[in-house]
Scaffold this active site. Sequence first.
Site, PDB file in Angstrom:
ATOM      1  N   SER A 134       0.862  -1.177   0.000  1.00 46.70           N
ATOM      2  CA  SER A 134       0.000   0.000   0.000  1.00 46.70           C
ATOM      3  C   SER A 134       0.896   1.224   0.000  1.00 46.70           C
ATOM      4  O   SER A 134       2.099   1.129   0.190  1.00 46.70           O
ATOM      5  CB  SER A 134      -0.873   0.007   1.249  1.00 46.70           C
ATOM      6  OG  SER A 134      -0.040   0.138   2.387  1.00 46.70           O
ATOM      7  N   LYS A 135       0.276   2.376  -0.199  1.00 45.37           N
ATOM      8  CA  LYS A 135       1.070   3.601  -0.238  1.00 45.37           C
ATOM      9  C   LYS A 135       1.854   3.768   1.053  1.00 45.37           C
ATOM     10  O   LYS A 135       2.980   4.192   1.064  1.00 45.37           O
ATOM     11  CB  LYS A 135       0.147   4.793  -0.460  1.00 45.37           C
ATOM     12  CG  LYS A 135      -0.376   4.841  -1.874  1.00 45.37           C
ATOM     13  CD  LYS A 135      -0.196   6.223  -2.485  1.00 45.37           C
ATOM     14  CE  LYS A 135      -0.525   6.202  -3.957  1.00 45.37           C
ATOM     15  NZ  LYS A 135      -1.944   6.024  -4.232  1.00 45.37           N
ATOM     16  N   ARG A 136       1.204   3.384   2.155  1.00 42.94           N
ATOM     17  CA  ARG A 136       1.856   3.547   3.442  1.00 42.94           C
ATOM     18  C   ARG A 136       3.062   2.610   3.585  1.00 42.94           C
ATOM     19  O   ARG A 136       4.082   2.955   4.113  1.00 42.94           O
ATOM     20  CB  ARG A 136       0.866   3.232   4.559  1.00 42.94           C
ATOM     21  CG  ARG A 136       0.407   4.431   5.332  1.00 42.94           C
ATOM     22  CD  ARG A 136      -0.610   4.038   6.398  1.00 42.94           C
ATOM     23  NE  ARG A 136      -1.461   2.935   6.025  1.00 42.94           N
ATOM     24  CZ  ARG A 136      -1.369   1.724   6.553  1.00 42.94           C
ATOM     25  NH1 ARG A 136      -0.468   1.462   7.462  1.00 42.94           N
ATOM     26  NH2 ARG A 136      -2.197   0.780   6.185  1.00 42.94           N
ATOM     27  N   GLU A 137       2.861   1.393   3.112  1.00 43.55           N
ATOM     28  CA  GLU A 137       3.845   0.353   3.366  1.00 43.55           C
ATOM     29  C   GLU A 137       4.744   0.098   2.174  1.00 43.55           C
ATOM     30  O   GLU A 137       4.582  -0.887   1.462  1.00 43.55           O
ATOM     31  CB  GLU A 137       3.126  -0.945   3.755  1.00 43.55           C
ATOM     32  CG  GLU A 137       2.714  -1.002   5.196  1.00 43.55           C
ATOM     33  CD  GLU A 137       3.896  -1.179   6.135  1.00 43.55           C
ATOM     34  OE1 GLU A 137       4.986  -1.558   5.670  1.00 43.55           O
ATOM     35  OE2 GLU A 137       3.710  -0.928   7.327  1.00 43.55           O
TER      36      GLU A 137
END
Length: 489
Positions: A258-261
């Site tokens: 994901s964008k976060r990870e």
Amino acid sequence: MTAVRTRFAPSPTGSLHVGNARIAVLNWAVARHHGGAFVVRIEDTDAERNVAGAERALLRDLDWLGLDRDEGPAADDEPEAGPHGPYRQSGRMALYRSRTDELLASGHAYRCFCSQEALEAERARAIDRGRAPRYAGTCRTLDAERAADRAGAGEPHIVRLATPGRGEVVVEDLIRGSVVFDAAEIGDFVLVRTDGLPTYNFAVVVDDLDMAITHVIRGAGHLSNTPHQLLIYAALRAQPPVFAHAPTVLGPDRRKLSKREGARPLAALREEGLHPDAVVNYLSLLGWSSPSGDEVLERERIVREVTLDRLNAGDVVFDEDKMRWLSGQHIQRMPLDALAAAVRPYVAGSAAEPLLDGPFETALSAIRSHLTAFSEAPAHLAPLLGPQGSEAQARVAALAHDEAALRVLDAVRARLTGLEAWRSGEIQAALKAAGKDVGAAGPALYLPVRVALTGEEHGPPLADVAVVQGRETVLERLKGPVRTGASGC
Ligand code: GLU
């Protein structure tokens, strides 16, 4: 054999990140491997999700990676490239309409006038009964001519595919083998929405057909769309392309990237100055490997060796450290002049800028083994200019109280003063000779010299430092701490 044609079909809803860039790499490499064509198509029919500037950014990222396209949308002022344009779905509406007419005429599609409320009630009832929601086919039996009249009179409607409703749909996947879907679970799905826009599944099939795509290589997330697309191919009596659904890339937490990870935008990697060939190399290794087992691969080698049957079906985990390591490896292999050109923009305006006016390539060759990204160059280069900052100054000052160090510096200075050629080899020999003069070797010899010249305890080869700093500066620095110490301040 027909020429291989692959495509990368991003939606302009955001920037390229390692997950979708890796699909682009695969499509590009497979096309190049077969001497075929790599097509880029922008899937922009979902106007509400489109992000201004995203398409331009996507194309720029592809350019940075060096994934040259044979056909695709115009970049900036250039004309569209290729005979199958337009390459933006928003420009292809006439084509979707004509395929819709074809399917309506052959009876493989029908107009549906069911209201949104009726459809929602139907869905809720199915869920209540624990069944998967599926359109009941209410409008399928409408008289086609009357339906056309109603549509002609402006009555809102959608167009659905008349699906078989039984049997199997088998996706022959190059990576996964035969994947069997139960056709009974696929209701009469939507091809064209009330606003006249095609759905994703419909537009993709029409485009892949019209663009003569032979290999659809995309993420495993699309596998569940493929039976729908196969049904559309069948309804159009068209030969489907070969499918390959590449394994999902997981973040370090083993959840979907994901964008976060870790799903960093490519633009961030570019700005940081990772070597683009290393990024292509790393992305190619997500689920694929060279038959040789080698990991550092030039793009020509990836093109030569890539085959879809070597792709694993299992999920792969994104490993940023490995990507950085590869970047370092590719940086090591760059010709020095190319490396100099790549780091120059980062050095300009940094503390290391004055080095650009000296023997810059010597400076670079001294520090390149420490680089994993071009942006790291200034921090490694700056100490070559001499002690930077108060800690470095303090280390230099401390030399003045170290008798053994002062003896070494004197001896080195004496040897270097008489040196004819100010070159790395000669300087190195002089350093050794000076060590012999005072009975010092290893750190006892090199550490004081390093501190005097750079203020640091670690760094590039001293002879290179000396070449970069120049004779006058070096001799001055070797003398400097002695004077400070002698004056007793
Ligand atoms: N536009 C789709 C996406 O961005 C790709 C469609 C496809 O590859 O079939 O996920």
